[in-house]
Motif scaffolding. Structure first.
Motif, PDB file in Angstrom:
ATOM      1  N   SER B   9       0.904  -1.233   0.075  1.00  0.00           N
ATOM      2  CA  SER B   9       0.044   0.057  -0.046  1.00  0.00           C
ATOM      3  C   SER B   9       0.858   1.110  -0.136  1.00  0.00           C
ATOM      4  N   TRP B  10       2.231   1.059   0.504  1.00  0.00           N
ATOM      5  CA  TRP B  10       3.033   2.207   0.575  1.00  0.00           C
ATOM      6  C   TRP B  10       4.272   1.745   0.360  1.00  0.00           C
ATOM      7  N   VAL B  11       5.286   2.187  -0.486  1.00  0.00           N
ATOM      8  CA  VAL B  11       6.492   1.842  -0.510  1.00  0.00           C
ATOM      9  C   VAL B  11       7.525   3.095  -0.699  1.00  0.00           C
ATOM     10  N   ILE B  12       8.559   3.100   0.020  1.00  0.00           N
ATOM     11  CA  ILE B  12       9.635   4.051  -0.037  1.00  0.00           C
ATOM     12  C   ILE B  12      10.832   3.325  -0.686  1.00  0.00           C
ATOM     13  N   CYS B  13      11.447   3.702  -1.709  1.00  0.00           N
ATOM     14  CA  CYS B  13      12.613   3.392  -2.281  1.00  0.00           C
ATOM     15  C   CYS B  13      13.605   4.259  -2.702  1.00  0.00           C
ATOM     16  N   LYS B  14      14.906   4.039  -2.730  1.00  0.00           N
ATOM     17  CA  LYS B  14      15.977   4.854  -3.126  1.00  0.00           C
ATOM     18  C   LYS B  14      16.043   5.109  -4.604  1.00  0.00           C
ATOM     19  N   SER B  15      16.217   6.400  -5.028  1.00  0.00           N
ATOM     20  CA  SER B  15      16.603   6.543  -6.313  1.00  0.00           C
ATOM     21  C   SER B  15      17.695   5.578  -6.997  1.00  0.00           C
ATOM     22  N   GLY B  16      16.977   4.905  -8.277  1.00  0.00           N
ATOM     23  CA  GLY B  16      17.934   4.157  -8.943  1.00  0.00           C
ATOM     24  C   GLY B  16      17.694   2.744  -8.704  1.00  0.00           C
ATOM     25  N   THR B  17      16.923   2.339  -7.749  1.00  0.00           N
ATOM     26  CA  THR B  17      16.371   1.109  -7.348  1.00  0.00           C
ATOM     27  C   THR B  17      15.115   0.834  -8.200  1.00  0.00           C
ATOM     28  N   SER B  18      14.463  -0.426  -8.171  1.00  0.00           N
ATOM     29  CA  SER B  18      13.235  -1.016  -8.786  1.00  0.00           C
ATOM     30  C   SER B  18      12.386  -1.364  -7.774  1.00  0.00           C
ATOM     31  N   VAL B  19      11.087  -1.021  -7.840  1.00  0.00           N
ATOM     32  CA  VAL B  19      10.028  -1.547  -7.173  1.00  0.00           C
ATOM     33  C   VAL B  19       8.913  -2.152  -7.865  1.00  0.00           C
ATOM     34  N   LYS B  20       8.463  -3.115  -7.262  1.00  0.00           N
ATOM     35  CA  LYS B  20       7.475  -4.049  -7.882  1.00  0.00           C
ATOM     36  C   LYS B  20       6.017  -3.795  -7.059  1.00  0.00           C
ATOM     37  N   ILE B  21       5.040  -3.426  -7.777  1.00  0.00           N
ATOM     38  CA  ILE B  21       3.731  -3.568  -7.300  1.00  0.00           C
ATOM     39  C   ILE B  21       2.837  -4.550  -7.876  1.00  0.00           C
TER      40      ILE B  21
END
Lengths: 117, 117
Positions: B9-21
């Motif tokens: 429902s909420w994700v914080i990631c660092k610039s340059g990384t990938s995130v899957k929803i």
């Protein structure tokens, strides 16, 4: 291309009163669908009411009703006996079903409804 | 019925990384899933449409290589934001369409807030 226009960015209504949100659309299709969605602060999209263009009778869901004017391409939402829980962003949306199957929703820009206690 | 879930429902990631929803239809088979992006106080903007087992169709202006969509089964679609940057921070909403006989209607997930730092 289909377009949906909501000319009222913000509206407010006294609790228990009636309010009407406006929506106009443009399409060359003869058979299509129109929707009103509600997005409360939780941001969950909730379907309020749906109208099939081939139906002349205006849709009604409890306190919510629409005024569908096909020739004028107008689709307004009337909320009767407004309640505090009705406070939300309301989006008008359009869709149609083509030979290719599922078609996308085209949304208006939204109307923010405030309920005054 | 017609419940759609999203995770996280909420994700914080660092610039340059990938995130899957992930987007799942819990009690029906979704022949088509849609991915939207919503900026604060704005309407929903369709990013892409995906049908189970085939490649997604992206809207004009949406980078296919940045927003990877996979619709591997009739109940699951994923959106991967690759090499995320702060400008990708937004609210991402998925929706799913019922069987073809009611393909005009979409059921929405609760959304995922992405913050890229």
């Amino acid at each position: 291309a289909q377009t949906v226009t909501q000319s009222q960015p913000e509206m407010s209504v006294q609790e228990a009163e009636t309010v009407t949100l406006s929506c106009t659309y443009d399409t060359s299709e003869s058979d299509y669908y129109l929707f009103w969605y509600k997005q409360p602060p939780s941001r969950q999209m909730i379907l309020v009411i749906r109208q099939e263009a081939y139906k002349q009778q205006n849709a009604t869901e409890n306190r919510f009703s629409v005024n569908f004017q096909k020739a004028a391409k107008s689709f307004s939402l009337k909320i009767s006996d407004s309640q505090l829980g009705d406070a939300a962003m309301y989006f008008c949306a359009y869709s149609f079903e083509s030979n290719f199957g599922n078609e996308k929703l085209t949304f208006g820009t939204g109307t923010r409804l405030t309920i005054i206690p | 019925g017609a419940v759609v879930s999203q995770h996280p429902s909420w994700v914080i990631c660092k610039s340059g990384t990938s995130v899957k929803i992930e987007c799942r239809s819990l009690d029906f088979q979704a022949t088509t899933m849609f991915w939207y992006r919503q900026f604060p106080k704005q309407s929903l903007m369709l990013m892409a449409t995906s049908n189970e087992g085939s490649k997604a169709t992206y809207e004009q202006g949406v980078e296919k290589d940045k927003f990877l969509i996979n619709h591997a089964s009739l109940t699951l679609s994923t959106l991967t934001v690759t090499s995320a940057h702060p400008e990708d921070s937004s609210f991402y909403i998925c929706s799913a369409s019922w069987l073809p006989i009611r393909s005009y209607e979409q059921y929405f997930g609760p959304g995922t807030r992405l913050t890229v730092t």
